[in-house]
Each structure stands twice: as C-alpha cells, then as structure tokens.
Design an enzyme around this catalytic site. Structure first.
Site, mmCIF file in Angstrom:
data_model
loop_
_atom_site.group_PDB
_atom_site.id
_atom_site.type_symbol
_atom_site.label_atom_id
_atom_site.label_comp_id
_atom_site.label_asym_id
_atom_site.label_seq_id
_atom_site.Cartn_x
_atom_site.Cartn_y
_atom_site.Cartn_z
ATOM 1 C CB SER A 151 48.194 78.771 -0.200
ATOM 2 O OG SER A 151 46.953 78.138 -0.114
ATOM 3 C CG ASP A 228 43.351 81.239 -5.868
ATOM 4 O OD1 ASP A 228 42.742 80.166 -5.638
ATOM 5 O OD2 ASP A 228 44.396 81.566 -5.272
ATOM 6 C CG HIS A 262 46.076 78.789 -5.012
ATOM 7 N ND1 HIS A 262 45.679 79.821 -4.191
ATOM 8 C CD2 HIS A 262 46.644 77.859 -4.196
ATOM 9 C CE1 HIS A 262 45.982 79.518 -2.938
ATOM 10 N NE2 HIS A 262 46.584 78.338 -2.910
#
Lengths: 298, 298
Positions: A151, A228, A262
């Site tokens: 991320s 996600d 995620h």
C-alpha cells in the site's frame, strides 16, 4: 548511530531482532525489526530485502503477519522491517488522522512546515537506516538489497527503486499506491508534506510519473486483490501504472488476485512469490519453488 | 445453532470465515475463524484440524499469526480456530487475571460456582461447536478431525484427545501445559473451576495422568522451545509427560527447539510440521514435504 537490541526472537531457523536507534533524519528514536537467516555470517553476509509497511503500521506488522521469514529463511535472505514514520515529534496535528502524520510518512522528505522537521522517511530509508545497519551488522551484504512494500509502502518501494537506479536489485509491491498525485491518499499526503502548490515535487514521488522517465529495463512484480476496497475506491490505480509501463515499454507484471482484500491475509498468501522475485535478483534463487509453482500449489 | 458470517477473507487460495453463533454450553455468543481450503466442497468435504489457542488469546491469533493456512491449503485441510473462553458473562472476578476466567477457559467444564454457569469449554469444543459446524458446513468432513493447540490450548488438545479415544485422528501441541495438576497455571485454573478439594476431577483433565491410563497406541508430536520462559518456570513440564509416555510405552515425540520462545514466532515456524502430522492421519499426506524435510530446510 548504534542500535539497541530490545529482543532476539528465534523464527524460522534464524532470528528476529527488535532494534531501536536514534535517527538524525527523523529527529527521534526509530524502531524496526531485522530478520537474520541462520546462514548469515560476517564471512558470508546475507542479501537484504526491505519491506515497507502501509498506513497505520509499524515495523511489527510485516514481521508478525507477513510470512516473509518462511521463504527468506530458505533462501538465506535477511529482511528489514522499518517503521512507517517518525514517532512522538509532537507536531501540531501529527496524530489526528490515520492517513497523514504519524503512521503515514509516505517515504518522502517533507518540505513544508512543520513536517520538514522530522518527516524525512525518504532519507531515513534510503540513506541513514541502511548506512547504520550495514555498518553494525556484518552479517548483511549492503551490495545486494531489494525492496518491497504494501500500500503506502508499495508506493515507497516503487518510488525509491525508480528514483535510485541501481541502488536496489529488484522491486515488487502488494496493493501499492502507484499514482498518488491522482488519488485522495496521495493528494492529502503530498499536499501536506510538500504544499499544495509544489506539484513538481509531487511528481518526483509518483511511481507512475517516475516510470515514464525511467531509463533502462524493469521487472516489477505487483499483486493487487480484486476484493480490495481501496483498489475499488481508486486509491491504488495499478491500471495507470500498467498503462505507463506499456507506453514506456517497461516490464511490469500486475497480478489481479481474485477476491483478495487489502489485509495481511493477502500479503501472507503471496509473500513467498515476492521473496522469490527478490531472490532471483539477489543471486540466491535456486529454482526449487518458483513463484508460479508456489502459487499454483495453492 | 446457525452461524452468522461476519467476514469472508481470501487466504492462501481458500477462504477464512469469521463466524459467530449463540452457544448453549457457554451461555453466550461465541466467535471463531474457519479456514476452508479451495478444494473443500459438499461432494468432496475437507478433513478438519482444530487449533486451540492459549491464555489471553481468541480465535484470531492462530488465524493471523500461526500460518497454518499455508500448509492446510496445500493438503486440503480445513482449520477451525475457536475462542478460548466464554465472553461477557459478567461473573464476579471474570476479567481480573490473564490466567483465569475470560481468555482462560482451560477447555474444561467448570463444576464450581459461579464458573459452572458458562465456563464449559470442554462441552463446547468437543460437542456443541463441531455439531453445529458439521451440520451447517457440508464442505467439512466430520469423520476426519485432528486437533492441535498452543500452551493452554496444547493442554486442551492433549486432554480432549486422550479423554475421547477415536474422536480425533491425531493430536499435536506447541509448548503445551502437560501436567496442570503440578504447575501454577493448572492449579489456579483447576482450583477455581473444580474446587480445591476436587482433586479427582483435576486428574481427569491432566494430560500426563490421562496418558498413563490411555489404552492403545499414540503418536503425539510436541514442540517446546528451550528459550520459552514458561517452560523454564515449570508451567509446561513436558519432561513429566515424556516420563509417563516412556513408562506406559506410549508414542510421544517431544522436540526441544533450540532458543525458541512461547510466541507465535515459534508456532509459525513449526506450523507446517503440525499440519503435516495431522495430514498423515487425515489421509491427505502425499509425502511431498515431510515434517522432517520441512524442518531441515530451515
């Protein structure tokens, strides 16, 4: 510049060191985890994989939930898990939101007040931390370093790699923010750390913009889960990075993993693949379990 | 008796379900995690490994940090991660210590006041939970179940196996409490849940005492870290369990793992071995990576 070792924990045949040191670039004590495989010695130093964590995380998340030690131990790769921002600088607004300030350093050197006083994770990760680690830990081979991240940390891995040709042997990323100038997370971070007006600076830390100008070949592995929510919300924009790669003729493989989210459940599932990707460029890949084979076994 | 699925998370090619249900035995809502490998279907149900967690833990610790899904996905084994105690019963003193009451159910049915009202994790784990799961999830093969656990959960795994011959195909444990009647944790728990005077009841839930009387052969795998402070403090007493096994001629292999502690870094390192141990008895072991081979690769 020396480190305090607050804990030594046996893990996957090697040891995980919990370290703390006073960092100049961030003007505070920084904590991190360092995984040393059993094969790492001063006479036979191990190559290094740096894992940059995402928003709200510290150096502990990847070490506890990432599952990188499993394959790193087999390949004889050391793993560095740094923190994601300075801590306790007491800057106004530092702890007010999850996506800016503490826990959200974005791996840049801030130029705007008050953040330029300590929010300098770019210098910390690219210079100060490796300098200190390779000076103190002779079991580490500072000439063989790869980088990955998740991320915000995926943004960090991609931008640090693309800004420093030759510094890292390879790069990969899990659900990375690939085009921060065009997503809410990036715009908030860059607006705050660089100032709203300083758009040229924004572009210097945007993986998609950097890839367009990158000289030389690339072999970048990216995994993104189709489940996600941040991908769905347009925070990651891997399609922009893919488009730039195609137009610039760069090697980028984005794997859209069906249904993955995620979380670290996603990261741990594909951690082996990313360690193997690095292993190939760190000279310790013996082909026993290729990323594809490893994946197909699932 | 039906379950509420609060989350479905992709993990290692399968899915991790976060479940909650109202349990009669514990008089409260119980949460758990269920890992279903991709191969599990109603027509080809997956064998099941139950992982019992230790003091202070919930069903989340093993699912997030144990890395059982890695090998379970390869072998096509489902993993059940139950909670360690009832929650929110509001019994006096329930939340006062880490090693008694909430988070410390010890996998027994309490007979003493007030704990007998809900602290019935033995009935919950051996009867109510599997009954409910196998009724609702046709992807699970209720006729092929193995059990493992950590610390207090290792005590649970060993005692549930030894008290119910044939119910579980195999058992293994990480740093288990093997002789609770002779260690502080066990004496506090049994004294509270059964009463100080009720020593015969204590012995009915002591793995070492149960092994002495067990009829039939055993093949029990136990890992204990030599750096485990609770082992050093005499809370685990694997040597007593080994002695009983030797005298009774039972198959017990205790592996003293050099330098490992009591944490999930220890569990995750040897999780593959314990899944493989179960796989052999669940009929899904293909020999590709034996526990020993897996371990020697480290």
């Amino acid at each position: 510049m020396s480190f305090e070792t607050t804990a030594t924990i046996a893990s996957f045949g090697g040891k995980l060191l919990k370290l703390a040191h006073q960092a100049k670039s961030t003007s505070c004590q920084m904590k991190l985890n360092l995984y040393l495989p059993s094969t790492a010695t001063a006479s036979k130093p191990a190559p290094v994989l740096i894992y940059l964590a995402g928003l709200t995380c510290t150096g502990d998340n990847g070490a506890e939930k990432g599952f990188f030690q499993h394959m790193a131990s087999k390949r004889g790769i050391a793993v560095v898990y740094p923190d994601t921002s300075p801590r306790g600088l007491d800057l106004k607004g530092e702890d007010e939101s999850y996506d800016f300030g503490s826990g959200a350093g974005f791996y840049v050197d801030a130029t705007a007040e008050p953040w330029k006083h300590g929010y300098r994770m770019y210098s910390y990760i690219t210079e100060e931390l490796p300098g200190a680690l390779f000076k103190e830990f002779k079991e580490l081979d500072g000439s063989r370093v790869s980088i990955t991240g998740h991320s915000m940390g995926g943004h960090g891995a991609l931008t640090l790699f693309l800004r420093n040709p030759g510094k890292y042997k390879s790069v990969s990323a899990f659900a990375p923010i690939t085009n921060p100038v065009n997503c809410p997370w990036g715009q908030k971070a860059f607006g705050g750390y660089f100032g709203e007006e300083n758009k040229s600076k924004w572009h210097e830390h945007d993986a998609t913009e950097l890839l367009k100008k990158y000289k030389g070949e690339t072999d970048i592995l990216i995994d993104v889960g189709t489940g996600d929510n941040f991908y769905k919300q347009g925070q990651l924009l891997p399609e922009n990075f893919e488009k730039a790669a195609k137009e610039a003729g760069k090697g980028v493989k984005v794997r859209y993993q069906d249904g993955y989210d995620h979380s670290y459940f996603f990261i741990s599932t594909f951690a082996n693949d990313h360690v193997e990707h690095a292993a190939k460029y760190l000279g310790v890949y013996d082909g026993e379990s290729s990323p594809r084979a490893e994946r197909q076994k699932l």
